[in-house]
Enzyme design. Structure first.
Site, PDB file in Angstrom:
ATOM      1  N   GLU A 138     -29.140  11.994  11.640  1.00 16.97           N
ATOM      2  CA  GLU A 138     -29.331  11.265  10.379  1.00 16.97           C
ATOM      3  C   GLU A 138     -29.050  12.202   9.217  1.00 16.97           C
ATOM      4  O   GLU A 138     -29.758  13.172   9.011  1.00 16.97           O
ATOM      5  CB  GLU A 138     -30.758  10.710  10.302  1.00 16.97           C
ATOM      6  CG  GLU A 138     -31.147  10.106   8.987  1.00 16.97           C
ATOM      7  CD  GLU A 138     -30.169   9.063   8.465  1.00 16.97           C
ATOM      8  OE1 GLU A 138     -29.570   9.308   7.386  1.00 16.97           O
ATOM      9  OE2 GLU A 138     -30.002   8.029   9.120  1.00 16.97           O
ATOM     10  N   LYS A 139     -28.014  11.900   8.452  1.00 15.59           N
ATOM     11  CA  LYS A 139     -27.534  12.807   7.399  1.00 15.59           C
ATOM     12  C   LYS A 139     -28.467  12.948   6.199  1.00 15.59           C
ATOM     13  O   LYS A 139     -28.288  13.839   5.387  1.00 15.59           O
ATOM     14  CB  LYS A 139     -26.156  12.367   6.928  1.00 15.59           C
ATOM     15  CG  LYS A 139     -26.136  10.992   6.299  1.00 15.59           C
ATOM     16  CD  LYS A 139     -24.730  10.550   6.021  1.00 15.59           C
ATOM     17  CE  LYS A 139     -24.696   9.074   5.711  1.00 15.59           C
ATOM     18  NZ  LYS A 139     -23.387   8.513   5.904  1.00 15.59           N
ATOM     19  N   HIS A 140     -29.465  12.085   6.044  1.00 16.97           N
ATOM     20  CA  HIS A 140     -30.355  12.136   4.885  1.00 16.97           C
ATOM     21  C   HIS A 140     -31.564  13.049   5.073  1.00 16.97           C
ATOM     22  O   HIS A 140     -32.213  13.423   4.105  1.00 16.97           O
ATOM     23  CB  HIS A 140     -30.860  10.735   4.541  1.00 16.97           C
ATOM     24  CG  HIS A 140     -29.793   9.820   4.050  1.00 16.97           C
ATOM     25  ND1 HIS A 140     -29.092   8.996   4.890  1.00 16.97           N
ATOM     26  CD2 HIS A 140     -29.298   9.615   2.816  1.00 16.97           C
ATOM     27  CE1 HIS A 140     -28.215   8.316   4.185  1.00 16.97           C
ATOM     28  NE2 HIS A 140     -28.316   8.672   2.922  1.00 16.97           N
TER      29      HIS A 140
ATOM     30  N   HIS B  16     -23.553  14.762   4.146  1.00 18.93           N
ATOM     31  CA  HIS B  16     -23.910  13.621   3.301  1.00 18.93           C
ATOM     32  C   HIS B  16     -22.834  13.458   2.236  1.00 18.93           C
ATOM     33  O   HIS B  16     -22.334  14.449   1.705  1.00 18.93           O
ATOM     34  CB  HIS B  16     -25.271  13.855   2.638  1.00 18.93           C
ATOM     35  CG  HIS B  16     -25.767  12.661   1.895  1.00 18.93           C
ATOM     36  ND1 HIS B  16     -25.324  12.349   0.631  1.00 18.93           N
ATOM     37  CD2 HIS B  16     -26.635  11.688   2.251  1.00 18.93           C
ATOM     38  CE1 HIS B  16     -25.921  11.234   0.235  1.00 18.93           C
ATOM     39  NE2 HIS B  16     -26.723  10.814   1.208  1.00 18.93           N
TER      40      HIS B  16
ATOM     41  N   HIS C 287     -22.671   8.089  -4.679  1.00 17.40           N
ATOM     42  CA  HIS C 287     -23.576   8.295  -3.538  1.00 17.40           C
ATOM     43  C   HIS C 287     -23.821   9.790  -3.361  1.00 17.40           C
ATOM     44  O   HIS C 287     -22.909  10.524  -2.989  1.00 17.40           O
ATOM     45  CB  HIS C 287     -22.930   7.699  -2.279  1.00 17.40           C
ATOM     46  CG  HIS C 287     -23.819   7.691  -1.077  1.00 17.40           C
ATOM     47  ND1 HIS C 287     -23.336   7.364   0.166  1.00 17.40           N
ATOM     48  CD2 HIS C 287     -25.143   7.951  -0.903  1.00 17.40           C
ATOM     49  CE1 HIS C 287     -24.321   7.426   1.056  1.00 17.40           C
ATOM     50  NE2 HIS C 287     -25.425   7.784   0.422  1.00 17.40           N
TER      51      HIS C 287
ATOM     52  N   CYS D 128     -31.944  10.365  -1.947  1.00 15.14           N
ATOM     53  CA  CYS D 128     -30.578   9.840  -2.021  1.00 15.14           C
ATOM     54  C   CYS D 128     -30.585   8.696  -3.030  1.00 15.14           C
ATOM     55  O   CYS D 128     -31.466   7.829  -2.977  1.00 15.14           O
ATOM     56  CB  CYS D 128     -30.142   9.337  -0.643  1.00 15.14           C
ATOM     57  SG  CYS D 128     -28.562   8.456  -0.651  1.00 15.14           S
TER      58      CYS D 128
ATOM     59  N   HIS E 176     -30.150   5.472  -0.720  1.00 11.32           N
ATOM     60  CA  HIS E 176     -31.002   5.231   0.443  1.00 11.32           C
ATOM     61  C   HIS E 176     -32.429   5.753   0.306  1.00 11.32           C
ATOM     62  O   HIS E 176     -33.174   5.775   1.281  1.00 11.32           O
ATOM     63  CB  HIS E 176     -30.333   5.805   1.696  1.00 11.32           C
ATOM     64  CG  HIS E 176     -29.011   5.184   1.960  1.00 11.32           C
ATOM     65  ND1 HIS E 176     -27.827   5.864   1.769  1.00 11.32           N
ATOM     66  CD2 HIS E 176     -28.678   3.938   2.358  1.00 11.32           C
ATOM     67  CE1 HIS E 176     -26.819   5.059   2.056  1.00 11.32           C
ATOM     68  NE2 HIS E 176     -27.307   3.885   2.412  1.00 11.32           N
TER      69      HIS E 176
END
Length: 124
Positions: A14-16, A41, A47, A111, A114
């Protein structure tokens, strides 16, 4: 509650999720927090990661200490429009704290699309 809006996961998939790495040298603890270590990310005007915060909860205590906050404010925007400047800040932050105590390090990243993401590691 805001805690219900904070997401977490495995940073390898998960990149976040902020990745927390540290080195202890006596009382000095050097901490690196990075978003997108395994999966990059996006870093565009539309973004991006806005900030990373680091907190420390000493063993046996009930309240966290805010170690610091780093904001990332360049995401390719310029007077010519979005994604035109070729200047981008990368979501990597370094902190140094002084403590003899063990406990938990907590990192939050934000983010702009997100929301909030968290991770934690045990400080030995």
């Amino acid at each position: 509650m805001i805690s219900e809006t904070i997401r977490s996961g495995d940073w390898k998939g998960e990149k976040h999720v902020p990745v927390i790495e540290y080195e202890r040298e006596g009382e000095l603890v050097k901490v690196k927090v990075q978003v997108g270590k395994e999966i990059p990310h996006p870093n565009t005007t539309e973004h991006h990661i806005r900030y990373i915060e680091l907190y420390f909860l000493p063993e046996g205590e009930n309240f966290v200490y805010q170690v610091g906050r780093v904001e990332f404010t360049a995401h390719g925007e310029s007077v010519n429009g979005p994604n035109t400047s070729d200047v981008y800040t990368e979501p990597i932050a370094y902190f140094v704290l002084k403590t003899k105590k063990k406990g938990k390090l907590y990192a939050l990243s934000y983010c702009n699309i997100h929301g909030l993401w968290e991770n934690e590691v045990t400080l030995e």
